[in-house]
Design an enzyme around this catalytic site. Structure first.
Site, PDB file in Angstrom:
ATOM      1  NE  ARG A   1      -2.372   1.067   3.424  1.00  0.00           N
ATOM      2  CZ  ARG A   1      -3.025   1.331   4.894  1.00  0.00           C
ATOM      3  NH1 ARG A   1      -4.451   1.079   4.778  1.00  0.00           N
ATOM      4  NH2 ARG A   1      -2.460   1.850   5.788  1.00  0.00           N
TER       5      ARG A   1
ATOM      6  CB  THR B   1      -1.726   7.124  -3.541  1.00  0.00           C
ATOM      7  OG1 THR B   1      -1.083   5.634  -3.342  1.00  0.00           O
ATOM      8  CG2 THR B   1      -0.625   8.050  -4.214  1.00  0.00           C
TER       9      THR B   1
ATOM     10  CG  ASP C   1       3.080  -2.386   8.883  1.00  0.00           C
ATOM     11  OD1 ASP C   1       2.912  -1.535   8.000  1.00  0.00           O
ATOM     12  OD2 ASP C   1       3.340  -3.452   8.545  1.00  0.00           O
TER      13      ASP C   1
ATOM     14  CG  ASP D   1       6.801  -2.917   9.393  1.00  0.00           C
ATOM     15  OD1 ASP D   1       7.490  -3.126   8.481  1.00  0.00           O
ATOM     16  OD2 ASP D   1       6.463  -1.490   9.438  1.00  0.00           O
TER      17      ASP D   1
HETATM   18  O1  LIG Z   1      -6.732  -2.839   3.032  1.00  0.00           O
HETATM   19  P1  LIG Z   1      -5.725  -1.828   2.702  1.00  0.00           P
HETATM   20  O2  LIG Z   1      -5.977  -0.584   3.284  1.00  0.00           O
HETATM   21  O3  LIG Z   1      -5.186  -2.066   1.328  1.00  0.00           O
HETATM   22  O4  LIG Z   1      -4.574  -2.216   3.722  1.00  0.00           O
HETATM   23  C1  LIG Z   1      -4.184  -3.720   4.136  1.00  0.00           C
HETATM   24  C2  LIG Z   1      -2.984  -3.977   3.547  1.00  0.00           C
HETATM   25  O5  LIG Z   1      -1.868  -3.311   4.138  1.00  0.00           O
HETATM   26  C3  LIG Z   1      -0.893  -4.404   4.821  1.00  0.00           C
HETATM   27  O6  LIG Z   1       0.121  -4.603   3.708  1.00  0.00           O
HETATM   28  P2  LIG Z   1       1.120  -3.526   3.653  1.00  0.00           P
HETATM   29  O7  LIG Z   1       0.887  -2.699   2.392  1.00  0.00           O
HETATM   30  O8  LIG Z   1       1.532  -2.960   5.014  1.00  0.00           O
HETATM   31  O9  LIG Z   1       2.352  -4.486   2.907  1.00  0.00           O
HETATM   32  P3  LIG Z   1       3.383  -5.506   3.958  1.00  0.00           P
HETATM   33  O10 LIG Z   1       2.697  -6.580   3.885  1.00  0.00           O
HETATM   34  O11 LIG Z   1       4.365  -5.900   2.894  1.00  0.00           O
HETATM   35  O12 LIG Z   1       3.915  -4.804   5.063  1.00  0.00           O
HETATM   36  C4  LIG Z   1      -1.567  -5.470   4.851  1.00  0.00           C
HETATM   37  O13 LIG Z   1      -0.916  -6.635   5.085  1.00  0.00           O
HETATM   38  C5  LIG Z   1      -2.613  -5.542   3.643  1.00  0.00           C
HETATM   39  O14 LIG Z   1      -2.142  -6.143   2.491  1.00  0.00           O
HETATM   40  O1  LIG Z   2      -3.880  -1.552  10.572  1.00  0.00           O
HETATM   41  C1  LIG Z   2      -2.965  -1.836   9.461  1.00  0.00           C
HETATM   42  C2  LIG Z   2      -3.648  -1.316   8.163  1.00  0.00           C
HETATM   43  C3  LIG Z   2      -2.911  -1.777   7.032  1.00  0.00           C
HETATM   44  N1  LIG Z   2      -1.905  -2.687   7.137  1.00  0.00           N
HETATM   45  C4  LIG Z   2      -1.217  -3.088   8.128  1.00  0.00           C
HETATM   46  O2  LIG Z   2      -0.386  -3.846   8.710  1.00  0.00           O
HETATM   47  N2  LIG Z   2      -2.138  -2.491   9.444  1.00  0.00           N
HETATM   48 MG   LIG Z   3       2.879  -3.446   5.863  1.00  0.00          MG
END
Ligand SMILES: O=P(O)(O)OC[C@H]1O[C@H](OP(=O)(O)OP(=O)(O)O)[C@H](O)[C@@H]1O
Ligand SMILES: O=c1cc[nH]c(=O)[nH]1
Ligand SMILES: [Mg+2]
Length: 209
Positions: A104, A108, A200, A203
């Site tokens: 994400r 944006t 997160d 993370d």
């Molecule tokens: O419903 P949304 O608003 O799209 O957010 C949710 C997304 O955000 C996080 O991923 P992230 O972008 O943090 O990537 P990562 O898993 O690599 O940390 C999570 O694991 C989802 O994929």
């Molecule tokens: O709360 C949140 C939202 C998006 N992605 C995450 O990992 N946590």
């Molecule tokens: Mg993430």
């Protein structure tokens, strides 16, 4: 309209509390996400088809049941979805795994695709998209769209924690997809993180922050 299943099993709820706790270490966080994914997999696979076979026990010949029909594909949204794959594979070792790389964009908040590899027979499988977090729903909706573009029709979505906004988004974009969650939280904050949530997920799983 896709159905929403919220798993209120005490073991899932107890483990989810530990997952949410900010003092839980990455090691424990990974193990707990894995365990909850396995418990959720048990229910998510409830509609798998069976057929009857004849077998011999040490005592007699009998009819008994084995899995038949469409098999499963587990599709983690990377990175955080990776933490839920093993829980599914432990219960359904014959499942194949497809990967979708999405992150994400912090500015944006839109999902950016960087990888997609599905099993060659994905169209013949019941696909289960896994990701711990359903926040705005942008990532899940895009992942489901990518899968549909590749000809897949039978899709479920499994998340640990969902925000109401994410559920609405997926239901609006993909009314054919059922959603399975361990909790529906209150809301999103100004950075579109789930409140109270768990922070997160990627993370915390991989110790990157
Ligand atoms: O419903 P949304 O608003 O799209 O957010 C949710 C997304 O955000 C996080 O991923 P992230 O972008 O943090 O990537 P990562 O898993 O690599 O940390 C999570 O694991 C989802 O994929
Ligand atoms: O709360 C949140 C939202 C998006 N992605 C995450 O990992 N946590
Ligand atoms: Mg993430």
């Amino acid at each position: 309209m896709g159905r929403l299943y919220v798993f209120d099993h005490p073991l899932i709820q107890h483990k989810l509390t530990m997952i949410r706790d900010k003092d839980t270490t990455s090691k424990d966080f990974r193990e707990l996400v894995d365990e909850v994914a396995m418990l959720m997999a048990y229910e998510v696979t409830r509609d798998m088809q069976l057929r009857e076979v004849e077998i011999e026990t040490p005592i007699t010949t009998t009819k008994s049941k084995v899995l038949a029909g469409r098999m499963i594909g587990v599709v983690p949204i990377m990175r955080a979805g990776l933490g839920m794959v093993n829980g599914f594979l432990r219960l359904v070792p014959a499942a194949k795994v497809g990967h979708i790389g999405l992150y994400r964009d912090p500015e944006t908040l839109k999902p950016v695709e960087y990888y997609c590899k599905l099993p060659v027979d994905a169209q013949e499988r019941d696909l289960i998209v896994v990701d711990p977090m359903l926040a705005t729903g942008g990532s899940a909706s895009a992942a489901i769209e990518f899968i549909k573009q590749r000809g897949c029709k039978s899709i479920k979505l499994v998340n640990l924690i969902a925000a109401p906004e994410g559920i609405e988004r997926v239901r609006a974009d993909h009314p054919d997809v059922d959603i399975f969650v361990a909790a529906v939280d209150e809301k999103l904050n100004d950075h579109s993180y789930i409140v109270p949530g768990l922070g997160d997920a990627g993370d915390r799983l991989f110790g990157t922050k």
